[in-house]
Scaffold this active site. Structure first.
Site, PDB file in Angstrom:
ATOM      1  N   GLY A 109       5.314  15.734 -45.573  1.00  0.00           N
ATOM      2  CA  GLY A 109       5.114  14.381 -45.023  1.00  0.00           C
ATOM      3  C   GLY A 109       3.874  13.716 -45.591  1.00  0.00           C
ATOM      4  N   GLN A 157       1.888   8.155 -42.851  1.00  0.00           N
ATOM      5  CA  GLN A 157       0.549   7.737 -42.407  1.00  0.00           C
ATOM      6  C   GLN A 157      -0.418   8.926 -42.334  1.00  0.00           C
ATOM      7  N   ALA A 199       8.870  14.497 -40.710  1.00  0.00           N
ATOM      8  CA  ALA A 199       9.832  14.364 -39.608  1.00  0.00           C
ATOM      9  C   ALA A 199      10.484  12.994 -39.679  1.00  0.00           C
ATOM     10  N   SER A 218      10.365  10.229 -37.601  1.00  0.00           N
ATOM     11  CA  SER A 218       9.342  10.063 -36.566  1.00  0.00           C
ATOM     12  C   SER A 218       9.499   8.812 -35.721  1.00  0.00           C
ATOM     13  N   SER A 228       4.150  16.325 -30.400  1.00  0.00           N
ATOM     14  CA  SER A 228       3.965  14.936 -29.952  1.00  0.00           C
ATOM     15  C   SER A 228       3.863  14.823 -28.435  1.00  0.00           C
ATOM     16  N   GLU A 237       5.209  12.623 -26.906  1.00  0.00           N
ATOM     17  CA  GLU A 237       6.545  12.209 -26.444  1.00  0.00           C
ATOM     18  C   GLU A 237       7.236  13.353 -25.694  1.00  0.00           C
ATOM     19  N   TYR A 253      14.450  12.251 -30.318  1.00  0.00           N
ATOM     20  CA  TYR A 253      13.242  12.606 -31.070  1.00  0.00           C
ATOM     21  C   TYR A 253      12.389  13.593 -30.267  1.00  0.00           C
ATOM     22  N   GLY A 310       3.474   2.649 -40.146  1.00  0.00           N
ATOM     23  CA  GLY A 310       4.732   1.990 -40.504  1.00  0.00           C
ATOM     24  C   GLY A 310       4.892   0.697 -39.711  1.00  0.00           C
ATOM     25  N   THR A 340       2.366  -1.097 -32.683  1.00  0.00           N
ATOM     26  CA  THR A 340       0.996  -1.564 -33.000  1.00  0.00           C
ATOM     27  C   THR A 340       0.991  -2.349 -34.310  1.00  0.00           C
ATOM     28  N   ARG A 345       0.269   3.446 -23.626  1.00  0.00           N
ATOM     29  CA  ARG A 345       0.074   4.566 -24.539  1.00  0.00           C
ATOM     30  C   ARG A 345      -1.412   4.873 -24.688  1.00  0.00           C
ATOM     31  N   GLU A 362      12.891   4.990 -21.321  1.00  0.00           N
ATOM     32  CA  GLU A 362      11.528   4.641 -21.758  1.00  0.00           C
ATOM     33  C   GLU A 362      10.529   5.715 -21.287  1.00  0.00           C
TER      34      GLU A 362
HETATM   35  P1  NAP Z   1       5.518   8.892 -40.823  1.00  0.00           P
HETATM   36  O1  NAP Z   1       4.522   7.903 -41.310  1.00  0.00           O
HETATM   37  O2  NAP Z   1       6.841   8.427 -40.335  1.00  0.00           O
HETATM   38  O3  NAP Z   1       5.759   9.959 -42.005  1.00  0.00           O
HETATM   39  C1  NAP Z   1       6.820  10.882 -41.947  1.00  0.00           C
HETATM   40  C2  NAP Z   1       6.845  11.697 -43.232  1.00  0.00           C
HETATM   41  O4  NAP Z   1       7.923  12.653 -43.171  1.00  0.00           O
HETATM   42  C3  NAP Z   1       7.069  10.876 -44.500  1.00  0.00           C
HETATM   43  O5  NAP Z   1       6.227  11.385 -45.510  1.00  0.00           O
HETATM   44  C4  NAP Z   1       8.532  11.179 -44.833  1.00  0.00           C
HETATM   45  O6  NAP Z   1       8.835  11.079 -46.210  1.00  0.00           O
HETATM   46  C5  NAP Z   1       8.624  12.633 -44.404  1.00  0.00           C
HETATM   47  N1  NAP Z   1      10.002  13.107 -44.223  1.00  0.00           N
HETATM   48  C6  NAP Z   1      10.920  12.613 -43.369  1.00  0.00           C
HETATM   49  N2  NAP Z   1      12.051  13.317 -43.475  1.00  0.00           N
HETATM   50  C7  NAP Z   1      11.869  14.270 -44.433  1.00  0.00           C
HETATM   51  C8  NAP Z   1      12.679  15.303 -44.997  1.00  0.00           C
HETATM   52  N3  NAP Z   1      13.932  15.497 -44.620  1.00  0.00           N
HETATM   53  N4  NAP Z   1      12.147  16.113 -45.941  1.00  0.00           N
HETATM   54  C9  NAP Z   1      10.880  15.920 -46.352  1.00  0.00           C
HETATM   55  N5  NAP Z   1      10.053  14.963 -45.856  1.00  0.00           N
HETATM   56  C10 NAP Z   1      10.552  14.148 -44.901  1.00  0.00           C
HETATM   57  O7  NAP Z   1       4.876   9.764 -39.643  1.00  0.00           O
HETATM   58  P2  NAP Z   1       3.336   9.912 -39.196  1.00  0.00           P
HETATM   59  O8  NAP Z   1       3.010   8.849 -38.217  1.00  0.00           O
HETATM   60  O9  NAP Z   1       2.488  10.144 -40.375  1.00  0.00           O
HETATM   61  O10 NAP Z   1       3.423  11.254 -38.328  1.00  0.00           O
HETATM   62  C11 NAP Z   1       3.295  12.541 -38.948  1.00  0.00           C
HETATM   63  C12 NAP Z   1       3.930  13.584 -38.040  1.00  0.00           C
HETATM   64  O11 NAP Z   1       3.281  13.590 -36.773  1.00  0.00           O
HETATM   65  C13 NAP Z   1       5.408  13.346 -37.746  1.00  0.00           C
HETATM   66  O12 NAP Z   1       6.009  14.614 -37.639  1.00  0.00           O
HETATM   67  C14 NAP Z   1       5.405  12.658 -36.396  1.00  0.00           C
HETATM   68  O13 NAP Z   1       6.615  12.887 -35.723  1.00  0.00           O
HETATM   69  C15 NAP Z   1       4.227  13.365 -35.737  1.00  0.00           C
HETATM   70  N6  NAP Z   1       3.513  12.611 -34.716  1.00  0.00           N
HETATM   71  C16 NAP Z   1       3.051  11.349 -35.003  1.00  0.00           C
HETATM   72  C17 NAP Z   1       2.321  10.667 -34.048  1.00  0.00           C
HETATM   73  C18 NAP Z   1       1.777   9.296 -34.324  1.00  0.00           C
HETATM   74  O14 NAP Z   1       1.398   8.621 -33.364  1.00  0.00           O
HETATM   75  N7  NAP Z   1       1.693   8.878 -35.584  1.00  0.00           N
HETATM   76  C19 NAP Z   1       2.040  11.281 -32.808  1.00  0.00           C
HETATM   77  C20 NAP Z   1       2.509  12.562 -32.569  1.00  0.00           C
HETATM   78  C21 NAP Z   1       3.230  13.232 -33.526  1.00  0.00           C
HETATM   79  P3  NAP Z   1       9.424   9.728 -46.884  1.00  0.00           P
HETATM   80  O15 NAP Z   1       8.189   8.940 -47.255  1.00  0.00           O
HETATM   81  O16 NAP Z   1      10.159  10.270 -48.044  1.00  0.00           O
HETATM   82  O17 NAP Z   1      10.269   9.043 -45.866  1.00  0.00           O
HETATM   83  O1  G4F Z   2       5.033   2.294 -31.387  1.00  0.00           O
HETATM   84  P1  G4F Z   2       6.199   2.972 -30.775  1.00  0.00           P
HETATM   85  O2  G4F Z   2       7.504   2.840 -31.469  1.00  0.00           O
HETATM   86  O3  G4F Z   2       5.760   4.483 -30.580  1.00  0.00           O
HETATM   87  P2  G4F Z   2       6.304   5.674 -29.651  1.00  0.00           P
HETATM   88  O4  G4F Z   2       7.710   5.480 -29.254  1.00  0.00           O
HETATM   89  O5  G4F Z   2       5.319   5.853 -28.545  1.00  0.00           O
HETATM   90  O6  G4F Z   2       6.268   6.902 -30.650  1.00  0.00           O
HETATM   91  C1  G4F Z   2       5.169   7.115 -31.531  1.00  0.00           C
HETATM   92  O7  G4F Z   2       4.216   7.935 -30.893  1.00  0.00           O
HETATM   93  C2  G4F Z   2       4.682   9.263 -30.588  1.00  0.00           C
HETATM   94  C3  G4F Z   2       3.528   9.991 -29.897  1.00  0.00           C
HETATM   95  O8  G4F Z   2       3.570   9.751 -28.519  1.00  0.00           O
HETATM   96  C4  G4F Z   2       5.089   9.937 -31.889  1.00  0.00           C
HETATM   97  F1  G4F Z   2       5.477  11.201 -31.626  1.00  0.00           F
HETATM   98  C5  G4F Z   2       6.205   9.159 -32.546  1.00  0.00           C
HETATM   99  O9  G4F Z   2       6.527   9.768 -33.788  1.00  0.00           O
HETATM  100  C6  G4F Z   2       5.697   7.739 -32.818  1.00  0.00           C
HETATM  101  O10 G4F Z   2       4.666   7.813 -33.775  1.00  0.00           O
HETATM  102  O11 G4F Z   2       6.407   2.427 -29.272  1.00  0.00           O
HETATM  103  C7  G4F Z   2       5.349   2.417 -28.330  1.00  0.00           C
HETATM  104  C8  G4F Z   2       5.790   1.651 -27.079  1.00  0.00           C
HETATM  105  C9  G4F Z   2       7.144   2.095 -26.526  1.00  0.00           C
HETATM  106  O12 G4F Z   2       7.058   2.180 -25.132  1.00  0.00           O
HETATM  107  C10 G4F Z   2       8.093   0.974 -26.918  1.00  0.00           C
HETATM  108  O13 G4F Z   2       9.197   0.784 -26.046  1.00  0.00           O
HETATM  109  O14 G4F Z   2       5.947   0.274 -27.441  1.00  0.00           O
HETATM  110  C11 G4F Z   2       7.135  -0.206 -26.858  1.00  0.00           C
HETATM  111  N1  G4F Z   2       7.614  -1.373 -27.613  1.00  0.00           N
HETATM  112  C12 G4F Z   2       7.739  -2.645 -27.114  1.00  0.00           C
HETATM  113  N2  G4F Z   2       8.240  -3.459 -28.032  1.00  0.00           N
HETATM  114  C13 G4F Z   2       8.042  -1.389 -28.886  1.00  0.00           C
HETATM  115  C14 G4F Z   2       8.438  -2.702 -29.159  1.00  0.00           C
HETATM  116  N3  G4F Z   2       8.112  -0.417 -29.818  1.00  0.00           N
HETATM  117  C15 G4F Z   2       8.568  -0.756 -31.055  1.00  0.00           C
HETATM  118  N4  G4F Z   2       8.612   0.201 -32.012  1.00  0.00           N
HETATM  119  N5  G4F Z   2       8.985  -2.032 -31.354  1.00  0.00           N
HETATM  120  C16 G4F Z   2       8.949  -3.046 -30.438  1.00  0.00           C
HETATM  121  O15 G4F Z   2       9.338  -4.182 -30.719  1.00  0.00           O
END
Ligand code: NAP
Ligand code: G4F
Length: 319
Positions: free
Chosen positions: A9, A13, A81, A83, A124, A126, A148, A184, A189, A216, A280
């Site tokens: 990954g 981000q 993942a 994600s 996560s 989540e 997820y 992304g 946010t 959040r 939700e």
């Molecule tokens: P992200 O920006 O969506 O990045 C996901 C990465 O996974 C990308 O590099 C993507 O590659 C790669 N990927 C997806 N499917 C794949 C596959 N089949 N084989 C190989 N690579 C694959 O996610 P992030 O926000 O950096 O989060 C990193 C990790 O932390 C994720 O596992 C996410 O679920 C977890 N997490 C994130 C948060 C958060 O708030 N950001 C919180 C808790 C947990 P491509 O560029 O090729 O698509």
């Molecule tokens: O930004 P979100 O899509 O993040 P969410 O669902 O909390 O998940 C992220 O954080 C997790 C950690 O807790 C990670 F594991 C996961 O991979 C990801 O990075 O949504 C945040 C909140 C939700 O309650 C959603 O319903 O924002 C609310 N929301 C309201 N309007 C929206 C929107 N979310 C999105 N994506 N788009 C909207 O227009």
């Protein structure tokens, strides 16, 4: 000799911030990337010449074996993942394969190829879903609310199970939402800060969102990757909640983001049922006391600093 880290990954981000951090610490960084018809390295463009790329996919066991064999890592950070929570309802099987079973595949490769490597699993908040207690700790039971979150819960348990069954140094970081200018654009946010910049610059007139009431625990991704690294530097493998310990609603995020450019969100934001979820997660707030006590980790960037940093970055990008 420099330590070697393999990041799955790396194009995401967190992968980009972690790669920067480990390179600064003197690591040899290997980045696992999947094949794409167009290059997808924007977030790591500035460091791509310092990274060894290995091609593999979480769906393909042999490719994972090969990636681990080539890199022979001391540390593996499994960040790859599917994600995005909403996509997990439209593609639940794929999400289960990538985000859930993908963890087992990489652990199987680790056991075959480099059993001494330390393993970090990106779990996560989540998983807490319909929360059983406030704030959430490492001991809070899980109640996942999306495919997820179900897949991440499997990934968490299989990591712990491999540690307990085979004595691996395998840990699960239960990270609460963390954001940055590299987030992304579909996550709420970045969707908001991109929308604010577009509206301020006259490129857009409104911003359509789902619920504004969800809350959040939002932190800065650059802070959170340091906790991932610290977890793998401990004497004993263990799981940690990584969070700020504060929570804000989407509405509060809007107030700060629009307010930063002198606008009132109520004049621009509409609500669209397309962005509502079948189930939700209403509120998340993490208790980071174990990470503070044992890892010596704490977040540095406040909620207001995070929001304004993201708005300023999007204004600059679009301007
Ligand atoms: P992200 O920006 O969506 O990045 C996901 C990465 O996974 C990308 O590099 C993507 O590659 C790669 N990927 C997806 N499917 C794949 C596959 N089949 N084989 C190989 N690579 C694959 O996610 P992030 O926000 O950096 O989060 C990193 C990790 O932390 C994720 O596992 C996410 O679920 C977890 N997490 C994130 C948060 C958060 O708030 N950001 C919180 C808790 C947990 P491509 O560029 O090729 O698509
Ligand atoms: O930004 P979100 O899509 O993040 P969410 O669902 O909390 O998940 C992220 O954080 C997790 C950690 O807790 C990670 F594991 C996961 O991979 C990801 O990075 O949504 C945040 C909140 C939700 O309650 C959603 O319903 O924002 C609310 N929301 C309201 N309007 C929206 C929107 N979310 C999105 N994506 N788009 C909207 O227009």
């Amino acid at each position: 000799m420099a330590k070697k880290a393999l990041i799955t990954g790396i194009t995401g981000q967190d992968g980009s911030y972690l790669a920067e951090y480990l390179l600064d610490l003197g690591y040899d960084v290997y980045g696992m990337v999947r094949r794409s018809s167009t290059e997808n390295l924007e977030r790591i463009d500035h460091i791509k010449n310092d990274i060894e790329f290995v091609q593999a996919d979480l769906l393909d066991q042999a490719s994972l074996d090969k990636a681990l064999d080539i890199s022979q890592p001391d540390e593996i950070y499994n960040l790859a993942a599917q994600s995005f929570v909403p996509t997990s309802w439209s593609q639940p099987v794929l999400t289960g394969q990538f985000t859930g079973l993908g963890v087992t595949r990489i652990l199987e490769s680790l056991r075959q190829v480099c059993p001494e490597a330390k393993f970090y699993q990106a779990s996560s908040s989540e998983m807490f879903g319909k929360v059983r207690e406030v704030p959430q700790t490492e001991m809070t039971p899980f109640h996942p609310r999306s495919p997820y979150a179900v897949a991440k819960t499997y990934g968490h348990h299989i990591t712990v199970n491999n540690r307990e069954s085979f004595g691996l140094f395998a840990v699960s970081g239960i990270l609460f939402n963390h954001e940055s200018p590299r987030r992304g654009r579909e996550f709420v946010t970045r969707k908001i800060t991109d929308g604010v910049a577009r509206i301020k610059l006259g490129l857009s007139k409104e911003l359509a969102l789902g619920t504004l009431d969800a809350e959040r625990d939002w932190g800065f991704a650059g802070d959170y990757v340091k906790a991932m690294h610290l977890m793998l530097q401990q004497d004993e493998p263990d799981d940690f909640v990584v969070a700020t310990g504060t929570t804000h609603s989407v509405r509060q995020f809007l107030e700060v983001a629009f307010g930063h450019v002198g606008l009132n969100y109520e004049d621009y934001v509409t609500q669209d049922p397309r962005f509502m979820r079948p189930a939700e997660v209403d509120q998340l707030i993490g208790d980071n006391s174990k990470a503070k006590r044992i890892l010596g980790w704490e977040p540095k960037v406040s909620f207001e600093q995070l929001v304004t940093m993201m708005v300023d970055s999007d204004l600059e990008l679009l301007g």
